[in-house]
Design a protein around this motif. Structure first.
Motif, PDB file in Angstrom:
ATOM      1  N   ALA A 258       4.684  12.738 121.696  1.00  0.00           N
ATOM      2  CA  ALA A 258       5.725  13.691 122.184  1.00  0.00           C
ATOM      3  C   ALA A 258       6.915  12.742 122.472  1.00  0.00           C
ATOM      4  CB  ALA A 258       5.257  14.364 123.627  1.00  0.00           C
ATOM      5  N   SER A 259       7.628  12.239 121.418  1.00  0.00           N
ATOM      6  CA  SER A 259       8.671  11.510 121.498  1.00  0.00           C
ATOM      7  C   SER A 259       9.752  11.702 120.225  1.00  0.00           C
ATOM      8  CB  SER A 259       8.533  10.043 121.716  1.00  0.00           C
ATOM      9  OG  SER A 259       7.798   9.493 120.640  1.00  0.00           O
ATOM     10  N   ILE A 260      10.834  11.477 120.242  1.00  0.00           N
ATOM     11  CA  ILE A 260      11.821  11.571 119.104  1.00  0.00           C
ATOM     12  C   ILE A 260      12.672  10.159 118.896  1.00  0.00           C
ATOM     13  CG2 ILE A 260      11.755  14.080 118.884  1.00  0.00           C
ATOM     14  CD1 ILE A 260      14.335  13.940 120.595  1.00  0.00           C
ATOM     15  N   PRO A 261      13.076   9.932 117.821  1.00  0.00           N
ATOM     16  CA  PRO A 261      14.055   8.897 117.772  1.00  0.00           C
ATOM     17  C   PRO A 261      15.464   9.114 118.451  1.00  0.00           C
ATOM     18  CG  PRO A 261      13.086   9.110 115.686  1.00  0.00           C
ATOM     19  CD  PRO A 261      12.717  10.295 116.489  1.00  0.00           C
ATOM     20  N   ILE A 262      15.827   8.306 119.235  1.00  0.00           N
ATOM     21  CA  ILE A 262      17.319   8.417 119.730  1.00  0.00           C
ATOM     22  C   ILE A 262      18.239   8.817 118.719  1.00  0.00           C
ATOM     23  CG2 ILE A 262      17.803   6.156 119.784  1.00  0.00           C
ATOM     24  CD1 ILE A 262      18.543   8.802 122.692  1.00  0.00           C
ATOM     25  N   ASP A 263      18.096   8.247 117.639  1.00  0.00           N
ATOM     26  CA  ASP A 263      19.046   8.675 116.513  1.00  0.00           C
ATOM     27  C   ASP A 263      19.084  10.180 116.102  1.00  0.00           C
ATOM     28  OD1 ASP A 263      20.153   5.963 116.515  1.00  0.00           O
ATOM     29  OD2 ASP A 263      18.918   5.320 114.976  1.00  0.00           O
ATOM     30  N   PHE A 264      17.923  10.843 116.494  1.00  0.00           N
ATOM     31  CA  PHE A 264      17.746  12.194 115.930  1.00  0.00           C
ATOM     32  C   PHE A 264      18.610  13.173 116.964  1.00  0.00           C
ATOM     33  CE2 PHE A 264      15.147  16.102 116.034  1.00  0.00           C
ATOM     34  CZ  PHE A 264      15.195  16.376 114.775  1.00  0.00           C
ATOM     35  N   LEU A 265      19.043  12.530 118.067  1.00  0.00           N
ATOM     36  CA  LEU A 265      20.046  13.435 119.081  1.00  0.00           C
ATOM     37  C   LEU A 265      21.397  12.773 118.782  1.00  0.00           C
ATOM     38  CD1 LEU A 265      17.891  12.789 122.332  1.00  0.00           C
ATOM     39  CD2 LEU A 265      17.723  14.917 120.863  1.00  0.00           C
ATOM     40  N   ASP A 266      22.107  13.682 119.061  1.00  0.00           N
ATOM     41  CA  ASP A 266      23.785  13.441 119.107  1.00  0.00           C
ATOM     42  C   ASP A 266      24.050  12.014 119.604  1.00  0.00           C
ATOM     43  OD1 ASP A 266      26.617  13.572 120.172  1.00  0.00           O
ATOM     44  OD2 ASP A 266      26.613  15.422 118.742  1.00  0.00           O
ATOM     45  N   PRO A 267      24.791  11.379 119.288  1.00  0.00           N
ATOM     46  CA  PRO A 267      25.269  10.042 120.076  1.00  0.00           C
ATOM     47  C   PRO A 267      25.521  10.034 121.450  1.00  0.00           C
ATOM     48  CG  PRO A 267      25.859  10.165 117.837  1.00  0.00           C
ATOM     49  CD  PRO A 267      25.550  11.643 118.024  1.00  0.00           C
ATOM     50  N   ILE A 273      20.818   8.453 128.607  1.00  0.00           N
ATOM     51  CA  ILE A 273      19.390   8.357 128.293  1.00  0.00           C
ATOM     52  C   ILE A 273      19.103   7.014 128.806  1.00  0.00           C
ATOM     53  CG2 ILE A 273      17.362   8.480 127.087  1.00  0.00           C
ATOM     54  CD1 ILE A 273      18.177  11.058 125.861  1.00  0.00           C
ATOM     55  N   GLU A 274      19.440   6.134 128.253  1.00  0.00           N
ATOM     56  CA  GLU A 274      19.266   4.530 128.459  1.00  0.00           C
ATOM     57  C   GLU A 274      19.740   4.268 129.772  1.00  0.00           C
ATOM     58  OE1 GLU A 274      19.843   1.017 125.559  1.00  0.00           O
ATOM     59  OE2 GLU A 274      21.802   2.085 125.764  1.00  0.00           O
ATOM     60  N   ARG A 275      20.742   4.854 130.413  1.00  0.00           N
ATOM     61  CA  ARG A 275      21.227   4.324 131.670  1.00  0.00           C
ATOM     62  C   ARG A 275      20.116   4.814 132.850  1.00  0.00           C
ATOM     63  NH1 ARG A 275      24.506   8.282 134.152  1.00  0.00           N
ATOM     64  NH2 ARG A 275      25.684   8.493 131.988  1.00  0.00           N
ATOM     65  N   ILE A 276      19.213   5.703 132.676  1.00  0.00           N
ATOM     66  CA  ILE A 276      18.224   6.118 133.487  1.00  0.00           C
ATOM     67  C   ILE A 276      16.790   5.730 132.938  1.00  0.00           C
ATOM     68  CG2 ILE A 276      19.342   8.370 134.339  1.00  0.00           C
ATOM     69  CD1 ILE A 276      17.596  10.064 132.588  1.00  0.00           C
ATOM     70  N   LEU A 279      14.944   5.091 127.415  1.00  0.00           N
ATOM     71  CA  LEU A 279      14.962   4.871 126.072  1.00  0.00           C
ATOM     72  C   LEU A 279      13.755   3.520 125.838  1.00  0.00           C
ATOM     73  CD1 LEU A 279      16.173   5.211 123.245  1.00  0.00           C
ATOM     74  CD2 LEU A 279      17.984   3.659 124.054  1.00  0.00           C
ATOM     75  N   LYS A 280      12.787   3.896 125.144  1.00  0.00           N
ATOM     76  CA  LYS A 280      11.822   2.619 124.783  1.00  0.00           C
ATOM     77  C   LYS A 280      11.769   2.451 123.285  1.00  0.00           C
ATOM     78  CE  LYS A 280       9.515   4.197 129.049  1.00  0.00           C
ATOM     79  NZ  LYS A 280       8.234   4.789 129.697  1.00  0.00           N
ATOM     80  N   ASN A 281      11.970   1.306 122.952  1.00  0.00           N
ATOM     81  CA  ASN A 281      12.023   0.914 121.468  1.00  0.00           C
ATOM     82  C   ASN A 281      12.554   1.919 120.624  1.00  0.00           C
ATOM     83  OD1 ASN A 281      10.324  -1.298 122.154  1.00  0.00           O
ATOM     84  ND2 ASN A 281       8.484   0.103 122.416  1.00  0.00           N
ATOM     85  N   GLY A 282      13.805   2.363 120.977  1.00  0.00           N
ATOM     86  CA  GLY A 282      14.544   3.299 120.101  1.00  0.00           C
ATOM     87  C   GLY A 282      14.061   4.823 120.297  1.00  0.00           C
ATOM     88  N   ARG A 283      13.167   4.901 121.091  1.00  0.00           N
ATOM     89  CA  ARG A 283      12.578   6.336 121.278  1.00  0.00           C
ATOM     90  C   ARG A 283      12.749   7.028 122.707  1.00  0.00           C
ATOM     91  NH1 ARG A 283       9.871   7.747 116.343  1.00  0.00           N
ATOM     92  NH2 ARG A 283       8.987   9.549 117.601  1.00  0.00           N
TER      93      ARG A 283
END
Length: 333
Positions: A258-267, A273-276, A279-283
C-alpha cells in the motif's frame, strides 16, 4: 421531524413503555451518563440512548451493544468532535465480534456490508440518530461535510466471520475477547475484485495496491497518521492464512504494497511529505506502520472480492467489550 430529531425516514414513536423496555435490557439506570458527546458536550444517558434506539427501530437486545459503541466512539482518541465537524464523509463503522453476532443477527457472510435483512441497519441508524440528536451533528451547522454518505443514515454495521477465519478475531487481536464492538472511522466502503489470482501473495498484492489510491486521506501531507481496514472473503482468507498464519505478517505485506512512488504525485507533495518523515526510499505509504492495517474475515463464499474501508485520519480505532445482561427481569429489578 418537526422537533429536528429525524433523518428523513419514518420514526417509531418513543413511548414510555417502549423506552422502558429498552432500558430494562441495558441493566442500567435511566439517568446513568454513559458518555459526553461532542461537539455539543451533551450527556448521553441510558435513557437518551434508549429513546434514539426506539426511534430507529433497533431491538431492545441491542442496548448493551449500543452502549458499548457510545463508549468506544467517545474515547478521546476517536476524536468524535472532529468527525462531526469535518468536510469529509467519515462514519463510525461498527465491527462486531463474539456470539452476540448470532443473537442480534449481525451479517458477516454474503452481503454483510448491505442488503441482508436483519437488525444491523436499525442498530447503525440508532447510533446515527444519537450523533444527530445528542452529539449535535447537523449539516451546515456543526458539520461541513462536502458530500456525506449513505452510511450517515443507516451506519456501517457488520460482523466478522470468525468461524471461517484462520486468525484470531479482530477484537481479540485488539485486546478484547468474546463479545466486542470495534469502532472505526470509515470514509465509506469500496470493492476490490480479482478473478485471476490463486496464491496468498497475489491476493495480498491486489489488496495492498488497491488500497494505495492517491486521493485517500492517508496520502494527505497533513496526515501524520492514518489507518485502513480490509475485509477478506473466506475463500481468499483460507489461502492467505495457510501461507501467513501470523497476522503481523499479513499486516506487513499489506503495508508494503500500500504505497506509491513519490514521483507519482504532483511535485508540490514531496516537501511536506518529506518534512513529516513519511518518505521512505522514494515511496510514501498509505499508513505509517504495519500495525495500522486492520484486517478481518467477512463476505460470501463466492470469493473474488475484498472490501476496503479507508480511514478519515485522526479517528483512531477503539474496541470495547459488550457486557452481558442476565435477563430482562434481573435488568428491570
Amino acid at each position: 421531524m418537526e422537533q429536528g430529531w429525524g433523518d428523513g425516514l419514518p420514526l417509531i414513536p418513543p413511548t414510555e413503555a417502549r423506552v422502558r423496555g429498552m432500558i430494562a435490557q441495558s441493566g442500567r439506570f435511566p439517568d446513568e451518563v454513559v458518555a459526553v458527546m461532542l461537539p455539543l458536550r451533551a450527556e448521553a444517558t441510558v435513557e437518551k440512548i434508549a429513546i434514539n434506539a426506539v426511534m430507529a427501530g433497533a431491538p431492545p437486545e441491542a442496548m448493551p451493544l449500543l452502549i458499548a459503541t457510545v463508549e468506544a466512539m467517545t474515547d478521546p482518541k476517536f476524536e468524535l468532535a472532529s468527525l462531526n465537524a469535518t468536510t469529509g464523509s467519515v462514519v463510525p463503522a461498527m465491527i462486531i465480534n463474539g456470539p452476540i453476532r448470532h443473537k442480534l443477527k449481525i451479517p458477516f457472510g454474503a452481503g454483510c456490508l448491505g442488503g441482508v435483512a436483519g437488525h444491523a441497519p436499525a442498530i447503525g441508524r440508532a447510533i446515527r440518530l444519537l450523533i444527530r440528536n445528542v452529539a449535535g451533528q447537523q449539516i451546515d451547522v456543526t458539520s461541513q461535510s462536502t458530500y456525506g454518505t449513505p452510511g450517515r443514515v443507516a451506519g456501517i454495521v457488520f460482523g466478522e466471520w470468525e468461524e471461517k477465519s484462520p486468525w484470531a478475531p479482530l477484537a481479540e487481536r485488539l485486546g478484547v475477547k468474546g463479545d466486542a464492538v470495534t469502532v472505526y472511522g470509515a470514509m465509506g466502503t469500496a470493492n476490490i475484485c480479482d478473478m485471476i489470482g490463486n496464491t496468498a501473495d497475489h491476493f495480498l498484492q491486489i489488496i495492498g495496491k488497491s488500497l494505495a489510491y492517491p486521493g485517500a486521506n492517508g496520502f494527505l501531507p497533513s496526515s501524520q497518521w492514518s489507518e485502513v481496514l480490509v475485509a477478506i472473503n473466506p475463500v481468499w482468507a483460507e489461502v492467505v492464512g495457510k501461507a501467513y498464519p501470523n497476522p503481523e505478517d499479513v499486516q506487513q505485506k499489506l503495508y508494503d504494497y500500500a504505497s506509491i512512488p513519490i514521483d507519482f504525485l504532483d511535485p508540490v507533495y514531496k516537501e511536506p511529505i518529506e518534512r513529516i518523515g513519511r518518505l521512505k526510499n522514494g515511496r510514501v505509504h498509505l499508513i505509517q506502520k504495519p500495525e495500522e492495517v486492520f484486517f478481518m474475515v467477512a463476505g460470501g463464499m463466492g470469493g473474488l472480492h475484498a472490501a476496503m474501508l479507508h480511514s478519515w485520519g485522526t479517528c483512531l480505532t477503539t474496541t470495547r467489550a459488550i457486557p452481558q445482561v442476565a435477563d430482562t427481569e434481573t435488568a428491570a429489578a
